[in-house]
Motif scaffolding. Structure first.
Motif, mmCIF file in Angstrom:
data_model
loop_
_atom_site.group_PDB
_atom_site.id
_atom_site.type_symbol
_atom_site.label_atom_id
_atom_site.label_comp_id
_atom_site.label_asym_id
_atom_site.label_seq_id
_atom_site.Cartn_x
_atom_site.Cartn_y
_atom_site.Cartn_z
ATOM 1 N N VAL A 62 0.850 -1.198 0.000
ATOM 2 C CA VAL A 62 0.000 0.000 0.000
ATOM 3 C C VAL A 62 0.882 1.243 0.000
ATOM 4 N N PHE A 63 0.492 2.257 -0.805
ATOM 5 C CA PHE A 63 1.175 3.542 -0.800
ATOM 6 C C PHE A 63 0.169 4.644 -1.090
ATOM 7 N N GLU A 64 0.581 5.890 -0.850
ATOM 8 C CA GLU A 64 -0.265 7.064 -1.102
ATOM 9 C C GLU A 64 0.200 7.768 -2.370
ATOM 10 N N CYS A 65 -0.754 8.198 -3.176
ATOM 11 C CA CYS A 65 -0.449 8.951 -4.401
ATOM 12 C C CYS A 65 -1.480 10.072 -4.532
ATOM 13 N N ASP A 66 -1.050 11.295 -4.307
ATOM 14 C CA ASP A 66 -1.932 12.459 -4.416
ATOM 15 C C ASP A 66 -3.233 12.292 -3.631
ATOM 16 N N GLY A 67 -3.119 11.812 -2.411
ATOM 17 C CA GLY A 67 -4.278 11.661 -1.541
ATOM 18 C C GLY A 67 -5.089 10.399 -1.761
ATOM 19 N N VAL A 68 -4.665 9.536 -2.660
ATOM 20 C CA VAL A 68 -5.373 8.281 -2.929
ATOM 21 C C VAL A 68 -4.543 7.132 -2.368
ATOM 22 N N ARG A 69 -5.188 6.268 -1.565
ATOM 23 C CA ARG A 69 -4.496 5.065 -1.075
ATOM 24 C C ARG A 69 -4.566 4.009 -2.178
ATOM 25 N N VAL A 70 -3.395 3.512 -2.541
ATOM 26 C CA VAL A 70 -3.277 2.571 -3.645
ATOM 27 C C VAL A 70 -2.719 1.257 -3.117
ATOM 28 N N GLY A 71 -3.389 0.175 -3.453
ATOM 29 C CA GLY A 71 -2.906 -1.156 -3.126
ATOM 30 C C GLY A 71 -2.274 -1.774 -4.359
ATOM 31 N N VAL A 72 -1.355 -2.703 -4.147
ATOM 32 C CA VAL A 72 -0.686 -3.379 -5.251
ATOM 33 C C VAL A 72 -0.796 -4.885 -5.066
ATOM 34 N N THR A 73 -1.179 -5.565 -6.131
ATOM 35 C CA THR A 73 -1.155 -7.019 -6.204
ATOM 36 C C THR A 73 -0.457 -7.382 -7.513
ATOM 37 N N ILE A 74 -0.138 -8.643 -7.703
ATOM 38 C CA ILE A 74 0.548 -9.059 -8.926
ATOM 39 C C ILE A 74 -0.140 -10.298 -9.505
ATOM 40 N N CYS A 75 -0.497 -10.221 -10.742
ATOM 41 C CA CYS A 75 -0.988 -11.314 -11.582
ATOM 42 C C CYS A 75 -1.903 -12.297 -10.845
ATOM 43 N N TYR A 76 -1.416 -13.486 -10.520
ATOM 44 C CA TYR A 76 -2.217 -14.565 -9.940
ATOM 45 C C TYR A 76 -2.850 -14.184 -8.599
ATOM 46 N N ASP A 77 -2.332 -13.165 -7.921
ATOM 47 C CA ASP A 77 -2.968 -12.674 -6.689
ATOM 48 C C ASP A 77 -4.449 -12.378 -6.918
ATOM 49 N N LEU A 78 -4.819 -12.088 -8.164
ATOM 50 C CA LEU A 78 -6.190 -11.732 -8.521
ATOM 51 C C LEU A 78 -7.192 -12.811 -8.129
ATOM 52 N N ARG A 79 -6.747 -14.050 -8.050
ATOM 53 C CA ARG A 79 -7.652 -15.162 -7.752
ATOM 54 C C ARG A 79 -7.941 -15.329 -6.257
ATOM 55 N N PHE A 80 -7.446 -14.424 -5.436
ATOM 56 C CA PHE A 80 -7.600 -14.561 -3.985
ATOM 57 C C PHE A 80 -8.364 -13.362 -3.424
ATOM 58 N N PRO A 81 -9.689 -13.504 -3.280
ATOM 59 C CA PRO A 81 -10.526 -12.370 -2.870
ATOM 60 C C PRO A 81 -10.166 -11.795 -1.510
ATOM 61 N N GLU A 82 -9.638 -12.623 -0.598
ATOM 62 C CA GLU A 82 -9.315 -12.110 0.736
ATOM 63 C C GLU A 82 -8.208 -11.058 0.699
ATOM 64 N N LEU A 83 -7.307 -11.141 -0.264
ATOM 65 C CA LEU A 83 -6.253 -10.135 -0.405
ATOM 66 C C LEU A 83 -6.863 -8.790 -0.806
ATOM 67 N N TYR A 84 -7.788 -8.812 -1.749
ATOM 68 C CA TYR A 84 -8.442 -7.579 -2.199
ATOM 69 C C TYR A 84 -9.323 -7.001 -1.100
ATOM 70 N N ARG A 85 -9.968 -7.860 -0.336
ATOM 71 C CA ARG A 85 -10.785 -7.413 0.785
ATOM 72 C C ARG A 85 -9.912 -6.708 1.826
ATOM 73 N N ALA A 86 -8.753 -7.282 2.112
ATOM 74 C CA ALA A 86 -7.841 -6.672 3.085
ATOM 75 C C ALA A 86 -7.347 -5.311 2.591
ATOM 76 N N LEU A 87 -7.021 -5.215 1.308
ATOM 77 C CA LEU A 87 -6.556 -3.930 0.766
ATOM 78 C C LEU A 87 -7.660 -2.876 0.803
ATOM 79 N N ALA A 88 -8.860 -3.250 0.400
ATOM 80 C CA ALA A 88 -9.964 -2.284 0.329
ATOM 81 C C ALA A 88 -10.534 -1.949 1.699
ATOM 82 N N TRP A 89 -10.843 -2.942 2.482
ATOM 83 C CA TRP A 89 -11.584 -2.724 3.720
ATOM 84 C C TRP A 89 -10.666 -2.454 4.913
#
Length: 182
Positions: A62-89
């Motif tokens: 996670v990093f900040e860019c012009d006031g926006v919190r940005v999460g980063v995942t890579i390729c196959y990480d996309l298949r794991f919803p819990e990672l996206y939930r942790a980044l968003a929520w």
């Protein structure tokens, strides 16, 4: 250049481990993030395990860019919803950057569906940038919802590229996030 730059590389993680890493530098050239891919693909041409890669230690990127919190995942990480939930929520990200190299094999037709699902189920923007080329391509920019949203004048829609290199702009609109998250 007044921009954050993201790039991927193989990182020597010590103890004989090599991780797939995505780094981000800020406009001053300072490293603001080094995220090691958590989930490795072990299918066909994409077998990162067969190439000797190791998974990251599980720290969110996670990093900040012009006031926006940005999460980063890579390729196959996309298949794991819990990672996206942790980044968003949990980490409060409004945008998730997802560099990828999806090969046009039997799994490719699910690529855009996974991107749309992760964006919509978490109410975040998702920018999935896939390696360009005849066997890859189809980068996609997905809003936090697809279709009509009460309170917004126009429906939200994803945009994508073909197999050639190109530019895929994505603007994070706070009012869209607010409308979707109500």
């Amino acid at each position: 250049v007044d921009a954050h730059i993201s790039y991927g590389f193989l990182r020597d993680a010590g103890a004989g481990r090599t991780c797939i890493c995505q780094a981000v530098v800020d406009p001053r050239g300072q490293l603001v993030l080094a995220y090691d891919k958590m989930h490795l693909c072990d299918m066909g041409d994409c077998s990162e395990i067969a190439h000797g890669c190791s998974p990251g230690e599980g720290e969110l990127g996670v990093f900040e860019c012009d006031g926006v919190r940005v999460g980063v995942t890579i390729c196959y990480d996309l298949r794991f919803p819990e990672l996206y939930r942790a980044l968003a929520w949990d980490a409060g990200c409004d945008l998730i950057l997802h560099p990828a190299a999806f090969v046009r094999d039997a799994t490719f037709p699910m690529y855009h569906q996974f991107v749309a699902t992760r964006a919509v189920e978490n109410g975040v923007y998702l920018l999935s940038v896939s390696y360009a080329g005849e066997r890859f391509g189809s980068s996609v920019a997905c809003p936090p919802w697809i279709g009509d949203v009460p309170g917004l004048a126009a429906p939200l829609a994803a945009a994508s590229l073909g197999t050639a290199e190109g530019v895929l702009p994505l603007v994070v609109e706070p009012r869209h996030l607010e409308a979707v998250r109500r």
